[in-house]
Design a protein around this motif. Sequence first.
Motif, short mmCIF file in Angstrom:
data_model
loop_
_atom_site.label_atom_id
_atom_site.label_comp_id
_atom_site.label_asym_id
_atom_site.label_seq_id
_atom_site.Cartn_x
_atom_site.Cartn_y
_atom_site.Cartn_z
N VAL A 323 0.85 -1.19 0.00
CA VAL A 323 0.00 0.00 0.00
C VAL A 323 0.88 1.23 0.00
CG1 VAL A 323 -1.77 1.28 1.26
CG2 VAL A 323 -1.83 -1.22 1.25
N LEU A 324 0.53 2.20 -0.83
CA LEU A 324 1.29 3.45 -0.89
C LEU A 324 0.68 4.47 0.08
CD1 LEU A 324 3.70 4.33 -2.71
CD2 LEU A 324 2.02 5.58 -4.11
N PRO A 325 1.49 5.19 0.85
CA PRO A 325 0.94 6.19 1.78
C PRO A 325 0.23 7.30 1.01
CG PRO A 325 3.30 5.84 2.14
CD PRO A 325 2.96 5.13 0.89
N ASN A 326 -0.73 7.94 1.67
CA ASN A 326 -1.35 9.13 1.10
C ASN A 326 -0.96 10.36 1.91
OD1 ASN A 326 -2.91 8.98 3.40
ND2 ASN A 326 -4.81 8.48 2.35
N ASP A 327 -1.54 11.50 1.59
CA ASP A 327 -1.12 12.73 2.28
C ASP A 327 -1.45 12.69 3.77
OD1 ASP A 327 -3.83 12.84 1.84
OD2 ASP A 327 -3.85 14.86 1.00
N ALA A 328 -2.55 12.02 4.15
CA ALA A 328 -2.89 11.91 5.57
C ALA A 328 -1.82 11.12 6.33
CB ALA A 328 -4.26 11.27 5.74
N THR A 329 -1.32 10.06 5.72
CA THR A 329 -0.25 9.27 6.34
C THR A 329 0.98 10.14 6.57
OG1 THR A 329 -0.98 7.54 4.79
CG2 THR A 329 0.89 7.03 6.20
N LEU A 330 1.37 10.86 5.53
CA LEU A 330 2.59 11.68 5.61
C LEU A 330 2.46 12.79 6.64
CD1 LEU A 330 3.23 11.90 1.76
CD2 LEU A 330 4.47 10.48 3.40
N VAL A 331 1.28 13.38 6.73
CA VAL A 331 1.06 14.46 7.71
C VAL A 331 1.21 13.92 9.13
CG1 VAL A 331 -0.70 15.99 8.69
CG2 VAL A 331 -0.36 15.91 6.21
N THR A 332 0.62 12.75 9.40
CA THR A 332 0.73 12.15 10.74
C THR A 332 2.18 11.83 11.09
OG1 THR A 332 -1.47 11.17 10.45
CG2 THR A 332 -0.11 10.30 12.23
N VAL A 333 2.90 11.28 10.14
CA VAL A 333 4.30 10.92 10.37
C VAL A 333 5.15 12.17 10.60
CG1 VAL A 333 6.34 9.86 9.34
CG2 VAL A 333 4.12 8.76 9.10
N ALA A 353 8.11 12.07 0.03
CA ALA A 353 6.81 12.64 -0.35
C ALA A 353 6.87 13.25 -1.74
CB ALA A 353 6.38 13.69 0.67
N GLU A 354 7.95 13.95 -2.04
CA GLU A 354 8.09 14.55 -3.36
C GLU A 354 8.25 13.47 -4.43
OE1 GLU A 354 11.22 17.42 -3.28
OE2 GLU A 354 10.01 18.92 -2.22
N ARG A 355 8.93 12.40 -4.08
CA ARG A 355 9.18 11.33 -5.06
C ARG A 355 7.90 10.60 -5.44
NH1 ARG A 355 11.06 6.03 -4.49
NH2 ARG A 355 11.53 6.30 -2.28
N ILE A 356 6.94 10.47 -4.51
CA ILE A 356 5.71 9.74 -4.82
C ILE A 356 4.58 10.68 -5.25
CG2 ILE A 356 6.30 7.81 -3.31
CD1 ILE A 356 4.28 8.92 -1.27
N GLY A 357 4.90 11.94 -5.53
CA GLY A 357 3.92 12.82 -6.14
C GLY A 357 3.24 13.82 -5.23
N TYR A 358 3.78 14.06 -4.03
CA TYR A 358 3.14 15.00 -3.10
C TYR A 358 3.90 16.32 -2.99
CZ TYR A 358 -0.17 11.44 -1.75
OH TYR A 358 -1.19 10.51 -1.78
N LYS A 359 4.74 16.62 -3.97
CA LYS A 359 5.40 17.91 -3.99
C LYS A 359 4.37 19.00 -4.25
CE LYS A 359 9.22 20.46 -6.11
NZ LYS A 359 10.32 20.42 -7.11
N GLY A 360 4.34 20.00 -3.37
CA GLY A 360 3.36 21.07 -3.51
C GLY A 360 2.03 20.77 -2.87
N ASN A 361 1.84 19.57 -2.31
CA ASN A 361 0.59 19.25 -1.62
C ASN A 361 0.42 20.16 -0.41
OD1 ASN A 361 -0.85 17.62 0.71
ND2 ASN A 361 -1.58 16.73 -1.21
N LEU A 362 -0.74 20.78 -0.30
CA LEU A 362 -0.96 21.78 0.75
C LEU A 362 -0.82 21.19 2.15
CD1 LEU A 362 -1.83 24.65 1.58
CD2 LEU A 362 -4.20 23.90 1.38
N PHE A 363 -1.45 20.04 2.38
CA PHE A 363 -1.44 19.45 3.73
C PHE A 363 -0.04 18.97 4.12
CE2 PHE A 363 -5.63 18.62 1.77
CZ PHE A 363 -6.38 19.46 2.57
N VAL A 364 0.64 18.34 3.18
CA VAL A 364 2.01 17.89 3.44
C VAL A 364 2.92 19.10 3.63
CG1 VAL A 364 3.98 16.62 2.51
CG2 VAL A 364 1.66 15.74 2.19
N GLY A 365 2.71 20.14 2.82
CA GLY A 365 3.51 21.36 2.94
C GLY A 365 3.36 22.01 4.30
N ASN A 366 2.14 22.10 4.80
CA ASN A 366 1.90 22.67 6.13
C ASN A 366 2.60 21.86 7.21
OD1 ASN A 366 0.30 24.63 4.98
ND2 ASN A 366 -1.63 23.66 5.51
N ALA A 367 2.53 20.53 7.08
CA ALA A 367 3.19 19.66 8.07
C ALA A 367 4.71 19.80 8.00
CB ALA A 367 2.78 18.20 7.83
N LEU A 368 5.26 19.98 6.80
CA LEU A 368 6.70 20.16 6.65
C LEU A 368 7.16 21.48 7.28
CD1 LEU A 368 7.24 18.90 2.99
CD2 LEU A 368 8.30 17.93 5.04
#
Length: 572
Positions: A323-333, A353-368
């Motif tokens: 299973v590939l993580p989604n943005d919710a997974t990455l935010v929690t981690v 996150a950037e490698r699997i396509g979440y570069k620029g994702n708002l939720f991941v960006g806020n968590a970063l």
Amino acid sequence: MGLMANRISITVSTAKIATVLLSKVPKPLHQIIEDKLISLLQSCRTSQRLCQIQAQITTYGLQNNHFIIPTFINACSHLTKMGHAQKVFDRMSEPNTASWNTLFRGYSHVEFYWDIVVLFARMNRNGALPNCFTFPMVVKSCAKVNASREGKQVHCLVVKYGFMSNSFVGTSLIDMYSSWGSIGDAYNVFAEIPQKNVVAWTCIIVAYISFHDMLSARRLFDVAPERDVILWNTIVSGYIEVGDMVAARELFNKMPNRDVQSWNTMLNGYANNRDVESFEKIFKEMPERNVFSWNGLIGGYARNGLLSDVLESFKRMLVERKVLPNDATLVTVLSACSRLGALDMGKWVHVYAERIGYKGNLFVGNALIDMYAKCGVIEKAVDVFNHLHKKDIITWNTIINSLAVHGNAADALSLFDRMKCAGVKPDEVTFVGILSACTHMGLVRDGFTYFQSMVDNYSLVPQIEHYGCMVDLLGRAGLLKQAVNFVRKMPVKPDAVIWAALLGACRIYKNVEIAELALMHLIELEPKNPANFVMLSNIYKDLGRWEDVAKLKGIARIDNLVEIIWICSKSW
């Protein structure tokens, strides 16, 4: 037999020839124009393009076309230009039901629910007949704006036009009444539905669950003639919501055809009820897992403060590669990394996150941004912020507060100006960062200006956190008497944080009288916190008042709080 076969073969061949010939017959010109304009509207993505297409519609005299205008309204709704759509609709001589429905759908898309209620009344005055697609949108709008009188009128029209047999209309009425707290009316609607399908049963059971009436919900569930997996999951979720995990597990064990969502429901139920052992066990028992299963496990560890387990579970998820993580997974981690100070892991998650396509994702960006700031790498947090194309209020608040906490107050105030220029309205969290920035820079006058602008410019009511920032601002600036006066005039009761800030300022400026006053209030709020006595003791030491130091040590040993407060107040 052979003759019959030949006749069938000739008939089929004739039909094929006719189809080919008809397909080659040219369409009428007006139909070609209609199809072309509809295609252009369906692919329209900009306001400028929309205006160009509208000019073509006018040129061809198709302002009343019942195929083109609904498509035009739909394009307007996707561009959030419902005012423009309304003007075009108003020019139609006799809009049909489909046109009205498209207009309602557009307003629903931009959440202008009251406009739908008003327009439906106009639709009735104009004599247009609503259908089974009209009523659910109108009923939902009445529920959203709490228009009870209008909602009941719509209910009467549903009965009048004979749509109570439609399950979508009936369930929308059930939802409307339950959202108003009228569970009795919701049940009456349910009883009026002649052919109740599983959707109607699920809807009324959800209504009772929303009132935490599990007894009624269970009674209905037990007599439901059809129970699909959604209804089973609904009743199990209801027991979880009221914290009855025993009943939830019993039903779960009886559930036929359990799907992965059923397992996820139980997993999240145990996680929310802080039963770590049970949600770990059920995760191991799952015959199939999806990304929400892993999010349930990882989120469960996070909610229970087991942050190291969050990271270990994430690593295990990646190792299994199913299973590939989604943005919710990455935010929690990333949140776990920030709380643990695990900068190296956070950096690795950033690259992944950037490698699997979440570069620029708002939720991941806020968590970063939050992770880098809390790990002390504020420059990297700013870099992530600058590379985010889309920013919401959380993005701005995170970076402004992070800069303020790290002492980059000037940059925080500068970003606040950028935020306003970008058209983003600040909220209460924003002003905590702004007032903190003013505190670090000693900008007393600016701090009061920002504090007042909360009410005057943004209609925000200052909370205890904002008052605490102002007291800290005055205290650090040495304006201790003004700080005390400010505290006395506060509309909310000052908490221990405010008095502690005042006590800390008193040590810097050697003000014993106000320090003793602050300690008196801190003893009431935090009687078992020795740090407050230590602070005042240090002030006495700084002034060489050793007798008062000894006296304070004696007071700190007294068990009677009334005597402590009396001694402090006498000293004051």
